[in-house]
Design a protein around this motif. Structure first.
Motif, PDB file in Angstrom:
ATOM      1  N   PHE A  32       0.807  -1.216   0.000  1.00  8.92           N
ATOM      2  CA  PHE A  32       0.000   0.000   0.000  1.00  8.92           C
ATOM      3  C   PHE A  32       0.846   1.275   0.000  1.00  8.92           C
ATOM      4  N   ALA A  33       2.166   1.155   0.080  1.00  7.13           N
ATOM      5  CA  ALA A  33       3.014   2.346   0.038  1.00  7.13           C
ATOM      6  C   ALA A  33       2.937   2.991  -1.338  1.00  7.13           C
ATOM      7  N   GLY A  34       2.683   4.289  -1.379  1.00 12.01           N
ATOM      8  CA  GLY A  34       2.554   5.002  -2.642  1.00 12.01           C
ATOM      9  C   GLY A  34       1.678   6.227  -2.485  1.00 12.01           C
ATOM     10  N   SER A  35       1.296   6.834  -3.600  1.00 13.01           N
ATOM     11  CA  SER A  35       0.536   8.084  -3.610  1.00 13.01           C
ATOM     12  C   SER A  35      -0.939   7.823  -3.851  1.00 13.01           C
ATOM     13  N   TYR A  36      -1.809   8.593  -3.182  1.00 16.01           N
ATOM     14  CA  TYR A  36      -3.257   8.441  -3.261  1.00 16.01           C
ATOM     15  C   TYR A  36      -3.910   9.811  -3.460  1.00 16.01           C
ATOM     16  N   LEU A  37      -5.102   9.779  -4.054  1.00 17.41           N
ATOM     17  CA  LEU A  37      -5.864  10.991  -4.309  1.00 17.41           C
ATOM     18  C   LEU A  37      -7.320  10.740  -3.934  1.00 17.41           C
ATOM     19  N   SER A  38      -7.986  11.756  -3.427  1.00 18.80           N
ATOM     20  CA  SER A  38      -9.353  11.592  -2.936  1.00 18.80           C
ATOM     21  C   SER A  38     -10.343  11.391  -4.071  1.00 18.80           C
ATOM     22  N   ALA A  39     -11.427  10.670  -3.758  1.00 21.63           N
ATOM     23  CA  ALA A  39     -12.503  10.461  -4.726  1.00 21.63           C
ATOM     24  C   ALA A  39     -13.181  11.787  -5.044  1.00 21.63           C
ATOM     25  N   GLY A  40     -13.572  11.955  -6.303  1.00 23.32           N
ATOM     26  CA  GLY A  40     -14.283  13.158  -6.705  1.00 23.32           C
ATOM     27  C   GLY A  40     -13.435  14.407  -6.677  1.00 23.32           C
ATOM     28  N   ALA A  41     -12.104  14.259  -6.731  1.00 20.74           N
ATOM     29  CA  ALA A  41     -11.215  15.409  -6.608  1.00 20.74           C
ATOM     30  C   ALA A  41     -11.326  16.351  -7.800  1.00 20.74           C
ATOM     31  N   THR A  42     -11.190  17.626  -7.531  1.00 24.18           N
ATOM     32  CA  THR A  42     -11.094  18.645  -8.572  1.00 24.18           C
ATOM     33  C   THR A  42      -9.844  19.475  -8.301  1.00 24.18           C
ATOM     34  N   ASP A  50       0.349  10.426   0.828  1.00 24.96           N
ATOM     35  CA  ASP A  50       1.507   9.596   0.512  1.00 24.96           C
ATOM     36  C   ASP A  50       1.734   8.647   1.678  1.00 24.96           C
ATOM     37  N   ILE A  51       1.598   7.328   1.430  1.00 28.81           N
ATOM     38  CA  ILE A  51       1.972   6.347   2.440  1.00 28.81           C
ATOM     39  C   ILE A  51       3.450   6.041   2.212  1.00 28.81           C
ATOM     40  N   LEU A  52       4.280   6.553   3.101  1.00 26.86           N
ATOM     41  CA  LEU A  52       5.727   6.433   2.925  1.00 26.86           C
ATOM     42  C   LEU A  52       6.211   5.035   3.253  1.00 26.86           C
ATOM     43  N   THR A  53       5.756   4.497   4.372  1.00 25.32           N
ATOM     44  CA  THR A  53       6.047   3.118   4.760  1.00 25.32           C
ATOM     45  C   THR A  53       4.812   2.532   5.407  1.00 25.32           C
ATOM     46  N   VAL A  61       3.053   8.607   6.990  1.00 25.84           N
ATOM     47  CA  VAL A  61       2.335   9.205   5.864  1.00 25.84           C
ATOM     48  C   VAL A  61       2.612  10.703   5.784  1.00 25.84           C
ATOM     49  N   LYS A  62       2.283  11.271   4.605  1.00 28.67           N
ATOM     50  CA  LYS A  62       2.138  12.707   4.415  1.00 28.67           C
ATOM     51  C   LYS A  62       0.710  12.946   3.920  1.00 28.67           C
ATOM     52  N   PHE A  63       0.086  14.030   4.388  1.00 31.88           N
ATOM     53  CA  PHE A  63      -1.323  14.279   4.052  1.00 31.88           C
ATOM     54  C   PHE A  63      -1.525  15.758   3.782  1.00 31.88           C
ATOM     55  N   PRO A 148       8.162   2.393  -3.677  1.00 32.10           N
ATOM     56  CA  PRO A 148       7.106   3.125  -4.387  1.00 32.10           C
ATOM     57  C   PRO A 148       7.648   4.412  -5.006  1.00 32.10           C
ATOM     58  N   THR A 149       7.038   4.814  -6.102  1.00 28.30           N
ATOM     59  CA  THR A 149       7.355   6.087  -6.728  1.00 28.30           C
ATOM     60  C   THR A 149       6.290   7.093  -6.325  1.00 28.30           C
ATOM     61  N   PHE A 150       6.700   8.168  -5.668  1.00 24.39           N
ATOM     62  CA  PHE A 150       5.747   9.173  -5.234  1.00 24.39           C
ATOM     63  C   PHE A 150       5.572  10.207  -6.328  1.00 24.39           C
TER      64      PHE A 150
END
Length: 392
Positions: A32-42, A50-53, A61-63, A148-150
């Motif tokens: 699960f380590a990697g970059s994520y984006l919220s649903a419905g984002a604009t 970012d789940i770092l580890t 994480v970074k948020f 993971p690639t961020f």
């Protein structure tokens, strides 16, 4: 800064297809380590994670949360703890000028296709609650082969592609639009095909002890089109495409369609498929205007068995366990075929069993309907031989 939102896969499954909770404790958390984006984002409103580890016991994480194009609070997240697929992370929030505001707790839940995040201050204020979609191909059961690639999330590329169906322009969900990949036009699944009278289903299931499978099944009238791929600890295999006419997907009377250069894509967790392949398989006429970047589709949109979104969701949620629960105690020696099969209007599973007199095959369809057929000696001998050779 934003990448494509993944609203389609949620609609497609695709909810599509949430993994049962029983699978949670089999996750490889490192995947699960990697970059994520919220649903419905604009561009103006989004959250990025970012789940770092991520291990069985720890997570970092970074948020970031942007609202009305403004990062009102800056999150500083401390190292957190993991318990199975549940993470607890303490954070501090401050204003952009550095002045302190408060601290709080982030709860993070790993799911098979997303991460769920909620943030609450120590004073009880609910700061954020949402689903975060991976900006990479997430295989929750396989350890990553490399770090993971961020990614720096940025506005989705606008390819400027339009789709016109029977002289009416197709409207796509926000931030999910047609794209051009490898010189082919790709579209998110349901946006176009729903309007063409096509039912679309997503399945993700355990095919053998070591092999999982994913399928995208499209049905209209007597035609069934199915994309399929399998994956194990070595990763994903390529997608294949099979077509049935006037048959269900348990039939060997089928046609394989070559899609070597037109593989379905999961982009920012949204499923995209080559538009021409599916459209023409269902008898549509497809043309391309390169000057205006417009795809024109002409087809008969009438369907004898088009389902509502609610029915499609119910059919997708009809699992092997759901089917087996419909089998009464009148049958013994029950063994299951784990593959979900489709007819033109429903989904079903096959079981071998025995009633009071005969060896039988049970076909259990969505809604709990059971069809029983007596198995002949040749079928029984073939099953016995297959089992003895260890391929079942």
């Amino acid at each position: 800064m934003i990448a494509k939102a993944a609203a389609v896969i949620a609609a497609f499954t695709v909810t599509a297809s949430l993994m049962p909770a029983a699978y949670a404790n089999t996750f490889v958390n490192e995947a699960f380590a990697g970059s994520y984006l919220s649903a419905g984002a604009t561009n103006e409103n989004y959250a990025s994670l970012d789940i770092l580890t991520c291990t069985d016991t720890t997570v970092s994480v970074k948020f970031k949360f942007i609202k009305n194009n403004n990062e009102q609070l800056i999150y500083e997240c401390y190292d957190g703890t993991m318990n199975d697929n549940i993470g607890t992370i303490r954070f501090k929030v401050s204003y952009p000028d550095g002045s302190y505001v408060t601290e709080g707790t982030m709860n993070l839940t790993l799911d098979s296709w997303c991460v769920r995040v909620s943030c609450d201050s120590d004073q009880g204020q609910h700061l954020f609650d949402g689903i975060m979609y991976p900006q990479f191909t997430l295989d929750p059961y396989t350890a990553p082969t490399q770090p993971p690639t961020f990614v720096d999330t940025k506005p989705a590329q606008d390819y400027g592609v339009s789709v016109v169906l029977n002289n009416e322009k197709v409207t796509f969900p926000v931030n999910v639009s047609p794209m051009i990949l490898n010189d082919y036009t790709y579209v998110p699944l349901r946006s176009v095909f729903d309007q063409m009278g096509i039912n679309v289903y997503w399945d993700d299931y355990q095919r053998t002890d070591i092999l999982r499978a994913q399928s995208i099944t499209c049905t209209k009238n007597n035609t069934i089109l199915q994309f399929m791929r399998t994956f194990n600890e070595s990763g994903y295999n390529v997608w294949t495409l099979t077509k049935w006419d006037s048959e269900d997907t348990s039939s060997q009377n089928k046609t394989d369609v070559s899609i070597t250069g037109m593989q379905p894509m999961i982009v920012d967790s949204s499923s995209y498929v080559p538009l021409r392949v599916i459209s023409e398989a269902f008898g549509a006429e497809v043309s391309w205007d390169g000057d205006t970047k417009t795809v024109y589709i002409n087809c008969d949109t009438s369907s004898t068995n088009k389902h509502t979104s609610a029915t499609i969701s119910g059919i997708e949620a009809f699992t092997l366990d759901s089917a087996q629960a419909c089998i009464t105690s009148d049958y013994t020696d029950v063994s299951a075929d784990p593959i979900p099969y489709y007819s033109s209007d429903t989904k079903f599973y096959l079981f071998n069993a025995r009633d009071q007199w005969n060896n039988v095959t049970l076909r259990v369809s969505y809604g709990g309907y059971i069809d029983v057929s007596i198995r002949n000696d040749a079928e029984q001998a073939a099953d016995t031989n297959t089992t003895e050779n260890g391929t079942v």
